[in-house]
Enzyme design. Structure first.
Site, short mmCIF file in Angstrom:
data_model
loop_
_atom_site.label_atom_id
_atom_site.label_comp_id
_atom_site.label_asym_id
_atom_site.label_seq_id
_atom_site.Cartn_x
_atom_site.Cartn_y
_atom_site.Cartn_z
N CYS A 1 -7.49 -0.61 2.06
CA CYS A 1 -6.44 -1.16 2.93
C CYS A 1 -6.94 -1.24 4.37
CB CYS A 1 -5.22 -0.25 2.84
SG CYS A 1 -3.93 -0.66 4.02
N CYS B 1 0.67 3.16 3.48
CA CYS B 1 1.16 2.68 4.78
C CYS B 1 2.14 1.52 4.72
CB CYS B 1 -0.03 2.27 5.64
SG CYS B 1 -0.80 0.74 5.09
N CYS C 1 0.85 -1.19 0.00
CA CYS C 1 0.00 0.00 0.00
C CYS C 1 0.89 1.25 0.00
CB CYS C 1 -0.89 -0.01 1.23
SG CYS C 1 -1.89 1.48 1.42
N CYS D 1 -8.97 -4.88 -9.49
CA CYS D 1 -8.54 -3.83 -10.40
C CYS D 1 -7.99 -2.69 -9.55
CB CYS D 1 -9.74 -3.39 -11.22
SG CYS D 1 -9.35 -2.17 -12.46
N CYS E 1 -4.65 1.35 6.78
CA CYS E 1 -4.76 2.82 6.74
C CYS E 1 -6.10 3.29 6.18
CB CYS E 1 -3.61 3.43 5.94
SG CYS E 1 -3.73 3.20 4.16
ZN LIG Z 1 -2.57 1.18 3.63
#
Ligand SMILES: [Zn+2]
Length: 189
Positions: free
Chosen positions: A151, A106, A103, A174, A154
């Site tokens: 996510c 984070c 991510c 996607c 975060c």
């Molecule tokens: Zn994250």
């Protein structure tokens, strides 16, 4: 079957295999859901030794201002405002090295390179994820309901799940490329 017929059959099968492999459907090691589970369980083997991966449970909560400081405007628009990057703009579309996609908000690892496939959509696409890293909800931004995912660590928005991915999962995650950072297993990012 004649010997000649059998040889022709083998040739056709070989050609078919070559063609389908070039088309980059699911990699050959994932024939069934057991293979997918193995791929999910073995995700750490794709991690660079020097990379300290956080856990999904180590929540990262920042103010809007702090997110703006931390992220590029493009990443902020996708991760914090559920924007969508223009198709075909992410350099990660062509990323084929071994490694982990984390991510961009984070650093939580969310996909391995083995989970990626070429969907032809212009966005990095994956047929499964590292387990326990995303949460999802239904959104109606385009009138029709879609499954948005974000996510777990975060809360950053990443993309949408569709049901037209390769077997055996049939899923297409996607993902906006700008919401990801690639960490190669070896070599430089
Ligand atoms: Zn994250």
């Amino acid at each position: 079957m004649t010997r000649r017929g059998m040889l022709q059959g083998l040739l056709v099968a070989g050609l078919w295999n070559a063609l389908t492999e070039r088309g980059q459907a699911a990699p050959p090691q994932v024939k069934d859901m057991k293979g997918i589970q193995q791929m999910q369980n073995n995700w750490k083997t794709y991690l660079a030794e020097s990379f300290k991966a956080p856990l999904p449970s180590e929540a990262l909560k920042l103010s809007k201002d702090d997110w703006r400081k931390r992220l590029s405007p493009a990443a902020y628009s996708v991760l914090r405002e559920e924007g969508t990057e223009r198709a075909g703009t992410s350099p990660l579309n062509n990323e084929k090295r071994e490694g982990v996609f984390a991510c961009a908000g984070c650093d939580l690892p969310v996909f391995t390179s083995a989970m990626k496939y070429e969907s032809g959509t212009g966005w990095p696409s994956f047929f499964t994820t590292i387990p326990g890293v995303f949460e999802s909800k239904t959104d109606y931004l385009l009138f029709l309901p879609r499954t948005e995912y974000h996510c777990k660590r975060c809360g950053g928005h990443h993309g949408h799940i569709f049901e037209d991915g390769p077997q055996p999962t049939g899923q297409r995650w996607c993902n906006n490329g700008v919401a990801l950072k690639f960490i190669p297993k070896t070599g430089k990012a």
